[in-house]
Scaffold this motif. Structure first.
Motif, PDB file in Angstrom:
ATOM      1  N   ALA A   1       0.852  -1.188   0.000  1.00 27.94           N
ATOM      2  CA  ALA A   1       0.000   0.000   0.000  1.00 27.94           C
ATOM      3  C   ALA A   1       0.889   1.238   0.000  1.00 27.94           C
ATOM      4  CB  ALA A   1      -0.909  -0.009   1.221  1.00 27.94           C
ATOM      5  N   CYS A   2       0.575   2.152  -0.899  1.00 26.89           N
ATOM      6  CA  CYS A   2       1.358   3.382  -1.042  1.00 26.89           C
ATOM      7  C   CYS A   2       0.434   4.580  -0.890  1.00 26.89           C
ATOM      8  CB  CYS A   2       2.021   3.450  -2.411  1.00 26.89           C
ATOM      9  SG  CYS A   2       3.101   2.070  -2.768  1.00 26.89           S
ATOM     10  N   ALA A   3       1.007   5.670  -0.466  1.00 25.24           N
ATOM     11  CA  ALA A   3       0.251   6.920  -0.374  1.00 25.24           C
ATOM     12  C   ALA A   3       1.196   8.068  -0.660  1.00 25.24           C
ATOM     13  CB  ALA A   3      -0.350   7.073   1.014  1.00 25.24           C
ATOM     14  N   SER A   4       0.673   9.085  -1.300  1.00 24.14           N
ATOM     15  CA  SER A   4       1.451  10.290  -1.512  1.00 24.14           C
ATOM     16  C   SER A   4       0.521  11.480  -1.374  1.00 24.14           C
ATOM     17  CB  SER A   4       2.128  10.289  -2.890  1.00 24.14           C
ATOM     18  OG  SER A   4       1.175  10.290  -3.914  1.00 24.14           O
ATOM     19  N   GLY A   5       1.099  12.605  -1.024  1.00 19.53           N
ATOM     20  CA  GLY A   5       0.281  13.788  -0.875  1.00 19.53           C
ATOM     21  C   GLY A   5       1.117  15.035  -0.780  1.00 19.53           C
ATOM     22  N   GLY A   6       0.482  16.142  -1.064  1.00 19.53           N
ATOM     23  CA  GLY A   6       1.169  17.414  -1.002  1.00 19.53           C
ATOM     24  C   GLY A   6       1.229  18.067  -2.367  1.00 19.53           C
ATOM     25  N   ASN A   7       2.225  18.880  -2.559  1.00 18.98           N
ATOM     26  CA  ASN A   7       2.373  19.630  -3.797  1.00 18.98           C
ATOM     27  C   ASN A   7       3.133  18.791  -4.821  1.00 18.98           C
ATOM     28  OD1 ASN A   7       3.531  21.564  -5.733  1.00 18.98           O
ATOM     29  ND2 ASN A   7       2.402  23.028  -4.476  1.00 18.98           N
ATOM     30  N   GLU A   8       2.408  18.267  -5.796  1.00 15.12           N
ATOM     31  CA  GLU A   8       2.976  17.386  -6.825  1.00 15.12           C
ATOM     32  C   GLU A   8       4.111  18.049  -7.602  1.00 15.12           C
ATOM     33  OE1 GLU A   8       2.135  14.166  -8.091  1.00 15.12           O
ATOM     34  OE2 GLU A   8       0.821  13.789  -6.384  1.00 15.12           O
TER      35      GLU A   8
END
Length: 113
Positions: free
Chosen positions: A4-11
């Motif tokens: 499971a992966c997650a990313s977030g913020g200013n791409e």
């Protein structure tokens, strides 16, 4: 195996490095509009004690630890790891005064034990 992966913020800073940011932002030269054109709106703005405007961009990319998926053990011990990037730009008027780009390894643990 499940991951499971997650990313977030200013791409816009996802693939940036300190060197690539230094090629785009020059202290005493680059303007607010040029920073906004390159990276979009910051995730946060603030002011320093001396009154300089500060823009902050962040991006986090994390993956769950494999142990999270072990029956019973994973229910009690949760964790993830990844990287977090921070771009901080401080302005004097409409021009960049100082900037920095940091890339840090991050790890988080949780659960009952």
């Amino acid at each position: 195996m499940v991951a499971a992966c997650a990313s977030g913020g200013n791409e816009s800073i996802k693939n940036e490095t300190a060197a690539s940011v230094d090629a785009k932002i020059h202290d005493g030269v680059t303007t607010k509009e040029q920073v906004r054109a390159a990276y979009g709106d910051p995730v946060a703005t603030d002011f320093t004690d001396s009154g300089h405007e500060k823009w902050v961009y962040t991006f986090t990319d994390s993956k769950q630890d494999a142990a999270n998926f072990i029956p019973l053990y994973g229910d009690l011990h949760q964790g993830n790891h990844g990287t977090e990037k921070h771009l901080t730009v401080i302005f004097t008027g409409d021009v960049v005064w100082h900037h920095s780009m940091n890339n840090s390894a991050v790890k988080a643990k949780g659960g009952l034990f």
